[in-house]
Design an enzyme around this catalytic site. Structure first.
Site, PDB file in Angstrom:
ATOM      1  CB  CYS A  17      66.928 -48.705  10.405  1.00 30.22           C
ATOM      2  SG  CYS A  17      66.337 -49.699   9.050  1.00 30.22           S
ATOM      3  CE  LYS A  24      79.737 -59.298   6.917  1.00 31.78           C
ATOM      4  NZ  LYS A  24      79.193 -60.042   8.077  1.00 31.78           N
ATOM      5  CD  GLU A  26      69.326 -46.590  14.399  1.00 31.13           C
ATOM      6  OE1 GLU A  26      70.532 -46.693  14.128  1.00 31.13           O
ATOM      7  OE2 GLU A  26      68.422 -46.960  13.633  1.00 31.13           O
ATOM      8  CD  GLU A  86      67.907 -48.575   2.379  1.00 33.85           C
ATOM      9  OE1 GLU A  86      67.562 -47.773   3.269  1.00 33.85           O
ATOM     10  OE2 GLU A  86      67.433 -48.569   1.237  1.00 33.85           O
TER      11      GLU A  86
END
Ligand code: ADP
Length: 485
Positions: A289, A180, A386, A255
């Site tokens: 990331c 997906k 982040e 991850e």
């Protein structure tokens, strides 16, 4: 090339070798973040389509598991070749839906092909063990076998290569897959279905679904046929999927988010550090990331680094990624712009000083200026959160101990970078950093040959390297007795 004549722009899902619409015919528009234009409409699939895709993958697994490692290796080699033959079309599609510069998009597609080739090679090296037996009349063998159906959920920032790291090892191991891709960037994901067909990979081995993330994710995590879920995305959704997978005790690879520190010591080559810093921060407009979240610079070189780095950031060419020379494309959407603005506002209120950029770009839409904020402090939001955008906060530290402590002061542990010319420090700092990937005097280090993955809340498992196939395999111990000895 317009969106309309790109071979890989397909508005369908792939289930059991058939290109299909959602059951109810519902669709979702996909737009180009650089122009706002709608480039296509994808199926809004849900629970029922997902259950069918899993069933197809389970059926395909019964035969696919029996293929030889050499056959699967050859399929992956062919897949690598068709990706490279179509690199330009795939790269243009990627830039159109995602925004990154065409140079970066070509690089990403090349990396996808690289992962596939790596796993074509690894497919033939899934060695087991023959272990010395404690019994004279028995023998001990440990063999590897595929886990079964795997499900892959991927984000919008690397819509091609994040699937390469999952589909590549899955096929190498003899697993079948339901994938997906992210709703913002579905076409590079759907393209994997077309590429697998071109490479002659049997129907049902790779199935691709787009649509309602919670419905598809709900069925994937509930369905007992799925033996492993591999996810790349936010820590928040990763934690949710971990909980959902608990019910059927699936294997999981995660991850998740990062908060990468980039340390510059007094003894660093500052020009090299600035060059690495630009690449480690502004690649993909800061939306990766492993992008630097916090620059930590030692006192003596702080001023010089801030000056040189902000000059280099200001010189970056912002624009539509398909135009020549563009280095920074738009952000993925307006929510991303608002989130970046809120972080800048928080920092300036708390004493941060904008030394480059700081606002929406004059091109409009979701374009944003490469931004540098000096005098960053631990109470500012980006110290913990982040950023996922083109902001570079620069903190100051006095000595090695403080630098390491600041670098490790986060729940995340994906990538870290540091610049030094002292050999002893190189070892001390790289050993002290609580991170899964460490770049020393290098700002971009991801490669198919090395394991990628995080410590702490940045994730579970590794992708790439010889480690990247382990989670797709079960180990089986076979004890053969009664040898008549
Ligand atoms: P990002 O902030 O980068 O969009 P997300 O974690 O929200 O990160 O998205 C990563 C992937 O996870 C995308 O494919 C997204 O559609 C999917 N996703 C989001 N919510 C869910 C959910 N509840 N279940 C399964 N997948 C989800």
């Amino acid at each position: 090339m317009s969106a309309e004549n790109n071979t890989f722009l397909k508005n369908k899902n792939l289930i059991d070798g058939q290109w299909v619409d959602a059951d109810g015919g519902e669709t979702i528009n996909v737009n180009n973040p650089a122009t706002g234009e709608i480039i296509g409409t994808i199926p809004k699939s849900g629970k029922a389509e997902t259950a069918r895709a899993i069933e197809a993958a389970q059926k395909a697994f019964e035969t696919f598991r029996k293929t030889s490692a050499l056959e699967r290796s050859k399929m992956l080699r062919k897949l690598h070749d068709v990706i490279m033959e179509n690199q330009e079309a795939l790269a243009r599609l990627l830039t159109m839906e995602q925004g990154k510069s065409i140079v970066e998009a070509r690089g990403e597609v090349g990396m996808s092909a690289g992962y596939v080739l790596w796993y074509a090679e690894e497919a033939r090296r899934m060695y087991g063990d023959v272990v010395p037996s404690p019994w004279a009349d028995r023998r001990i063998m440990v063999t590897k076998q595929p886990v079964g159906v795997i499900a892959a959920i991927t984000p919008w920032n690397f819509p091609s290569s994040m699937l390469a790291r999952k589909i590549g090892p899955a096929i190498a191991a003899g697993c079948t897959a339901v994938a997906k891709p992210a709703t913002q960037t579905p076409y590079s994901g759907i393209a994997w279905g077309i590429l697998c067909e071109m490479a002659g990979i049997p129907a049902g081995v790779v199935n691709i679904l787009t649509g309602s993330a919670s419905e598809i994710g709900g069925e994937i995590t509930r369905n007992p046929h799925v033996k492993k879920v591999t996810f790349t995305g936010s820590t928040e959704i990763g934690k949710l999927l971990l909980k959902q997978c608990a019910g059927t005790v699936k294997k999981v690879s995660m991850e998740l988010g990062g908060n990468a520190p980039f340390l510059v010591f007094n003894d660093a080559d500052i020009d090299r550090a600035v060059e690495g810093a630009i690449a480690a921060k502004y690649r993909n407009s800061g939306q990766t990331c492993v992008c630097t979240n916090r620059f930590l610079v030692q006192s003596k070189v702080y001023k010089e680094f801030v000056e040189k780095f902000s000059a280099a950031a200001s010189a970056l060419k912002v624009g539509n990624g398909l135009e020549d020379g563009v280095q920074q494309g738009p952000l993925i959407d307006m929510n991303a712009v608002e989130s970046v603005e809120a972080m800048i506002e928080d920092a300036t209120k708390k004493g941060g000083k904008i030394v480059a950029g700081g606002k929406r770009h004059k091109l409009g839409g979701s374009f944003f200026e490469p931004t540098v904020i000096a005098d960053a402090k631990p109470r500012m939001r980006f110290a913990k959160e982040e950023i996922f955008g083109p902001i570079s906060p620069i903190f100051k530290f006095k000595d090695e101990e403080e630098g390491i402590a600041m670098a490790n002061n986060t729940v995340f542990g994906l990538a870290a970078y540091f610049y030094t010319s002292d050999l002893g420090r190189m070892f001390r700092v790289s050993e002290a950093l609580e991170y899964g990937l460490v770049g020393v005097n290098e700002g971009v280090i991801t490669t198919v040959e090395a394991p990628f993955g995080g410590f702490k809340e940045s994730g579970l498992g590794r992708e790439g390297g010889h480690q990247g196939i382990e989670d797709y395999l079960e180990s089986k111990y076979v004890c053969v007795g009664g040898l008549g000895l």
